[in-house]
Structure formats: C-alpha cells, structure tokens
Design a protein around this motif. Structure first.
Motif, PDB file in Angstrom:
ATOM      1  N   ARG A 178      -1.963 -14.771  -9.215  1.00 12.09           N
ATOM      2  CA  ARG A 178      -2.762 -13.582  -9.518  1.00 12.09           C
ATOM      3  C   ARG A 178      -1.988 -12.336  -9.126  1.00 12.09           C
ATOM      4  N   VAL A 179      -1.897 -11.408 -10.049  1.00 13.76           N
ATOM      5  CA  VAL A 179      -1.205 -10.140  -9.827  1.00 13.76           C
ATOM      6  C   VAL A 179      -2.190  -9.023 -10.125  1.00 13.76           C
ATOM      7  N   GLY A 180      -2.379  -8.128  -9.160  1.00 13.24           N
ATOM      8  CA  GLY A 180      -3.350  -7.060  -9.350  1.00 13.24           C
ATOM      9  C   GLY A 180      -2.888  -5.753  -8.743  1.00 13.24           C
ATOM     10  N   ALA A 181      -3.405  -4.670  -9.273  1.00 10.90           N
ATOM     11  CA  ALA A 181      -3.081  -3.340  -8.771  1.00 10.90           C
ATOM     12  C   ALA A 181      -4.343  -2.492  -8.796  1.00 10.90           C
ATOM     13  N   VAL A 182      -4.493  -1.650  -7.771  1.00 11.80           N
ATOM     14  CA  VAL A 182      -5.634  -0.742  -7.686  1.00 11.80           C
ATOM     15  C   VAL A 182      -5.111   0.685  -7.744  1.00 11.80           C
ATOM     16  N   PHE A 183      -5.701   1.485  -8.626  1.00 11.69           N
ATOM     17  CA  PHE A 183      -5.331   2.880  -8.791  1.00 11.69           C
ATOM     18  C   PHE A 183      -6.409   3.752  -8.132  1.00 11.69           C
ATOM     19  N   SER A 184      -5.987   4.845  -7.542  1.00 16.61           N
ATOM     20  CA  SER A 184      -6.879   5.690  -6.749  1.00 16.61           C
ATOM     21  C   SER A 184      -7.985   6.302  -7.594  1.00 16.61           C
ATOM     22  N   LEU A 185      -9.026   6.753  -6.906  1.00 14.27           N
ATOM     23  CA  LEU A 185     -10.144   7.436  -7.565  1.00 14.27           C
ATOM     24  C   LEU A 185      -9.653   8.779  -8.082  1.00 14.27           C
ATOM     25  N   ASP A 186      -9.658   8.921  -9.404  1.00 14.48           N
ATOM     26  CA  ASP A 186      -9.096  10.133 -10.013  1.00 14.48           C
ATOM     27  C   ASP A 186      -9.666  10.290 -11.424  1.00 14.48           C
ATOM     28  N   GLN A 187      -9.442  11.449 -11.990  1.00 11.88           N
ATOM     29  CA  GLN A 187      -9.857  11.690 -13.370  1.00 11.88           C
ATOM     30  C   GLN A 187      -8.874  11.006 -14.311  1.00 11.88           C
ATOM     31  N   ARG A 188      -9.358  10.124 -15.181  1.00 11.13           N
ATOM     32  CA  ARG A 188      -8.483   9.412 -16.116  1.00 11.13           C
ATOM     33  C   ARG A 188      -9.252   9.046 -17.376  1.00 11.13           C
ATOM     34  N   ASP A 189      -8.499   8.828 -18.445  1.00 10.59           N
ATOM     35  CA  ASP A 189      -9.101   8.382 -19.700  1.00 10.59           C
ATOM     36  C   ASP A 189      -9.429   6.898 -19.609  1.00 10.59           C
ATOM     37  N   ILE A 190     -10.557   6.515 -20.157  1.00 10.59           N
ATOM     38  CA  ILE A 190     -10.910   5.097 -20.253  1.00 10.59           C
ATOM     39  C   ILE A 190     -10.091   4.488 -21.388  1.00 10.59           C
ATOM     40  N   HIS A 191      -9.176   3.602 -21.040  1.00  7.88           N
ATOM     41  CA  HIS A 191      -8.311   3.001 -22.066  1.00  7.88           C
ATOM     42  C   HIS A 191      -7.829   1.637 -21.596  1.00  7.88           C
ATOM     43  N   ALA A 202       0.853  -1.188   0.000  1.00  4.18           N
ATOM     44  CA  ALA A 202       0.000   0.000   0.000  1.00  4.18           C
ATOM     45  C   ALA A 202       0.888   1.237   0.000  1.00  4.18           C
ATOM     46  N   SER A 203       0.443   2.254  -0.696  1.00  2.13           N
ATOM     47  CA  SER A 203       1.219   3.484  -0.843  1.00  2.13           C
ATOM     48  C   SER A 203       1.280   4.253   0.481  1.00  2.13           C
ATOM     49  N   PRO A 204       2.416   4.906   0.755  1.00  8.16           N
ATOM     50  CA  PRO A 204       2.499   5.776   1.938  1.00  8.16           C
ATOM     51  C   PRO A 204       1.800   7.114   1.742  1.00  8.16           C
ATOM     52  N   LEU A 205       1.301   7.370   0.539  1.00  8.63           N
ATOM     53  CA  LEU A 205       0.584   8.616   0.251  1.00  8.63           C
ATOM     54  C   LEU A 205      -0.921   8.372   0.322  1.00  8.63           C
ATOM     55  N   ALA A 206      -1.633   9.345   0.843  1.00 10.68           N
ATOM     56  CA  ALA A 206      -3.086   9.221   0.975  1.00 10.68           C
ATOM     57  C   ALA A 206      -3.741   9.134  -0.407  1.00 10.68           C
ATOM     58  N   TYR A 207      -4.784   8.328  -0.499  1.00 12.91           N
ATOM     59  CA  TYR A 207      -5.497   8.178  -1.760  1.00 12.91           C
ATOM     60  C   TYR A 207      -6.964   7.882  -1.488  1.00 12.91           C
TER      61      TYR A 207
END
Length: 503
Positions: free
Chosen positions: A188-201, A66-71
């Motif tokens: 299984r390898v997975g990653a979760v990206f924070s709630l943010d504005q991003r392009d659907i791609h 988990a990231s040390p930065l708030a998300y």
C-alpha cells in the motif's frame, strides 16, 4: 492496481453533486478547501520480480515520511510523526539477516547514509512493557521527491508509464506512507496533502480501478464516542457516471485534541540543550477515560537523552515530566557523532500536566545532550532536530476494532508502545518562528586550524609523558642502588673463582 482518492472538506462546505463532471476515466469538480489522500494498493504479482521476491521475507515493512514544513490537516488524517523519513521492519524469519541487507542496498538510491550494515538500525528498547519487535531507522529527508522517484522505479514494471506518473504525482504531499501487508500480500502506497484550496479532480485508466470520495465529518445520532463519521459522495471511475450518497462511521485510533504546541531550544544551548514544549491547554480531550500527555522524540545521532537522568523524580517534577517510558537502544553516552553507527534514538516521555480548575497553557522541558561533531572552519556547526510528536494517550473502554477504519495508520513508532485499545489525541505542532518544524541548534566545535595543533599537541604530550615515566623508573632504580648491588655481586663471583684456582 487499485486507487482510492479521498477529498475531505470541513463541515458546512457542502458540494452540489450536479457540479461534478464525470466522464469514463476522469472527474472534475469545483475548487474547494479540502485535505486529500491518494492511496494505491498494488498486488504482489503486479510488482517487479526482484521486489516481489524480497517483500514476502518481511512480516512488516513500512516507510513513513512527514514534511519539515508546517501544514494543516483534518480528521481522519490527523496522525503525526516527526519530520523526516521513518523506516521499520520485522523479518518473517529472524535468522534471515540477508533480507535486511538487501533492503539497505535498495535504499541507497535516495538516502544519504550507507546502511549496508544492520548496525545503523535500532533493534530493541528499554522501559515500556510493550516494545517494538522490529528494527527502526530514521533519516532527515528534506523533500519527498527522491523517495517518490525511487518508489516509481522500484515498484513499477518497465512498461507501466501510468504507474510511474501516478507515483511521481505524490511528490508534493505533506505525508507519505508505504507499507507491506503480509496477510493480504499487497503493498500500500499513500500520500496525504494538506488542507488547502484545490480543484476537485481525479483520473484513471482501464488498468486501474479508481474510487473517488468527497466527504466531510458528520455526527449521526447513534454515533459512539470512540467513532468518527463521514458523509458525502462516492463514485468509481469507469463504472458509474453519477455519484452516490454515503454515510458511514468507524472507530478511529487517531483523533484531533484541538490542542497546539510549540517546541524550541532554550538559549543559550551549549552542549546540553534543553528542549522546551509549550502546550496550549492542560485539559484531557475526554473526561471519562484515563488519559496522559506524551512526547515522542526522534533524536538523530548528534543528540541524545540520558535515560539515567530521568530516574530522579524531583528533577522530573521540576520539568513537568512524569517519567521516561521508553528509550530505543543502543545509545552510547560517550561516543562522538562521527563514530556512532546507529541512526540515533527514540524516546517516549510522559508529561505532567498541571492540575487547575480550568484550561491553562503550560510548559515542559526535556534535558538533552549534544555529541562532539567534526571540526569546522568557523568553529560552529548548524544542525536541525525534528519537532517531536505530542499527543494524549487515552485508554479506551470500548473494545473497538480499529482495523475497520479505512483510513487507519499504524507502525508510527509510538503506537506500538501502548495497548491496542489506546486512542491518540494529537496536538498540532506550530513553528516557534517561520514555517519549519525543525529545531535549529548552533553547536560549538573545534576549528579546522586548531585541530591540527591539537593532534600535534596530543602527540607531544603523549611522548613527553612516556619519557617522564621512563625517567622516573630509571631514577627510582638508581636511588635504590640496584646497579651497585649488581656490580658487587659480579665482583664476589670473580673473587671466588680466582680463590678456587689458587687452591
């Protein structure tokens, strides 16, 4: 190799299917506020030979970061762990200790601590009736890049450039999981990206089946209380050129409690710092189930909790604590940090929320103890302690099968300390200042220059003490007349011999 890319956006931000551009192996869509999960499933025969031989020797093996930065995040991606890298494993054969050593050797590529000895792992605990059966390890890992780079080299065969590119693209995520499924013989390898504005791609190729979902939380009329429901669009790149509408529900082990908390150390900290937790509400997330608030602390070896201190009920009540439910072992209460072999310890504390007529903010305090650290030039060493995971644990009356949740997350450390029917309602951590979820402490230590004098002084004191002991022994013997008695005895013996000769 299979890939599942899931975009989850807040309710009300619906997306028009016509705005999606889908070619054979690529999908493009408009910019949207979403949280993103990218999950890869790799079969055993797709892994490099060395790793394919090592993994079946584990019944369970997981890496969580988990990231040390708030998300910010959104359901169903709301489970939380303390910032840093968490490793746990259970051997398929308890006598196969070589597998644990091989794992440590493989980890040296990105970890700072040498874990060639299994003594670095904690392997047992005290407290909760349900205890983890495997070994655990924690490392303060600031960035995900070293882990994803290692994963790309360890999991991808030499000529699979696409696999390396895919894993390397996960390095900016806020959370990362890698787990071995012994039953399915898959990694299984997975990653979760924070709630943010991003392009659907999303993109794919002929060797990788990629499913893409664009979903949001929904509330169907027959949804059960322990379930989550989502609806939206699904497509499989290379198979479909038009997205399909979908709606499905599933039991969820991890939920959002809509409660937040901050954590900090009370000033001045000294060598016995007090961790203060401030929660925004004392109300349980559900009223018809037995719920209790908990804090799960991950403590590196420079700091520890004295489990014997949590046996005094009056002391606990003054801190808004109920009990210490679990402490990993071993925990040496005297050793300095630089001689401690284990990574540290984990502690599960049940908090005591005050009873009031309405929701109120409240505070709990956790007494901790710092170990002696190595000397420094300034006499101060600045360290950071990861923010704990805080949640309400509720005993669900429903006999739910959480394994049916496609987004389920297990082996987080604390989940194995509760029954399989427990639902965790997570509180969102908020930094006390800045954007870091790491808690700073300035630890007083010995200065380097003074350390030499201390060593010299210690040697002088030991030598003086030894000399004083010898002098005391000699003085006592002298006052007791031991020497004169010895001389007298010798004279009598000589006189007796001469008398015998004259006769």
């Amino acid at each position: 190799m299979r890939e599942r890319v899931t975009f989850v956006h807040p309710q009300g931000a619906d997306i028009d299917p016509k705005s999606l551009q889908i070619s054979q192996y690529e999908l493009h869509g408009p910019s949207l506020e979403t949280s993103l999960e990218d999950r890869l499933t790799i079969a055993l025969n797709e892994l490099p030979t060395g790793l394919a031989k090592l993994l079946p020797r584990f019944r369970e093996l997981s890496f969580r970061w988990a990231s040390p930065l708030a998300y910010d995040t959104i359901e169903p991606f709301v489970s939380r762990i303390s910032p840093g890298l968490h490793i746990s494993y259970t051997l398929d054969n308890s006598k196969d200790t070589e597998a644990g050593r091989n794992l440590c050797t493989a980890l040296l590529a990105f970890r700072s601590r040498d874990c060639a000895s299994n003594e670095a792992f904690t392997t047992r605990g005290e407290g909760q009736s349900v205890n983890p059966s495997g070994a655990t390890f924690y490392e303060q890992l600031e960035s995900l890049s070293p882990l994803t780079s290692w994963a790309a080299s360890a999991l991808c065969v030499d000529d699979d450039v696409d696999c390396r590119t895919c894993l390397g693209g996960l390095s900016t995520a806020s959370g990362f999981d890698m787990s071995w499924d012994a039953a399915a013989q898959t990694l299984r390898v997975g990653a979760v990206f924070s709630l943010d504005q991003r392009d659907i791609h999303a993109s794919s190729n002929a060797q990788r089946r990629t499913e893409v979902g664009i979903l949001s939380k929904d509330t169907p009329p027959r949804q059960k209380p322990h379930e989550l429901a989502v609806s939206g669009l699904l497509t499989v790149l290379g198979e479909k050129k038009e997205p399909s509408g979908t709606m499905f529900s599933f039991p969820s082990r991890h939920r959002s409690s809509q409660t937040s908390f901050t954590s900090r150390f009370v000033e001045p900290t000294g060598l016995h710092p007090v961790l203060q937790l401030k929660l925004s509400s004392n109300e349980a997330p559900v009223a018809d189930e037995h719920c209790a608030p908990y804090a799960y602390l991950t403590l590196p070896n420079m700091i520890f909790a004295d489990r014997y201190q949590f046996t005094d009920r009056l002391f606990l009540a003054s801190k808004n604590l109920t009990a210490s439910r679990y402490t990993s072992l071993p925990v040496d209460l005297e050793a300095p940090a630089y001689t401690t072999k284990t990574w540290g310890s984990s502690v599960l504390l049940e908090l005591a929320a005050p009873s009031t007529d309405g929701p109120v903010a409240w505070t709990a305090e956790v007494p901790l103890h710092l170990r002696y650290l190595k000397p420094s030039q300034t006499g101060i060493v600045d360290i950071e302690i990861p923010c704990p995971a805080v949640f309400w644990a509720c005993d669900s009356a429903a006999s739910a099968d959480f394994a049916n949740n496609p987004f389920d997350r297990i082996h987080l450390g604390y989940d194995e300390l509760f029954s399989g029917s427990t639902v965790f309602w997570h509180a969102k951590p908020e930094p006390a200042s800045g954007n870091r979820l790491m808690l700073p402490i300035s630890v007083p230590v010995l200065k380097d220059q003074a350390a030499a004098w201390v060593c010299l002084g210690t040697a002088a004191v030991v030598a003086a003490g030894f000399a004083w002991v010898l002098w005391t022994i000699v003085a006592v013997l002298s006052r007791s007349g031991y020497g004169r008695h010895a001389e007298g005895g010798k004279g009598e013996s000589t006189e007796s011999t001469e008398s015998k000769k004259s006769k």
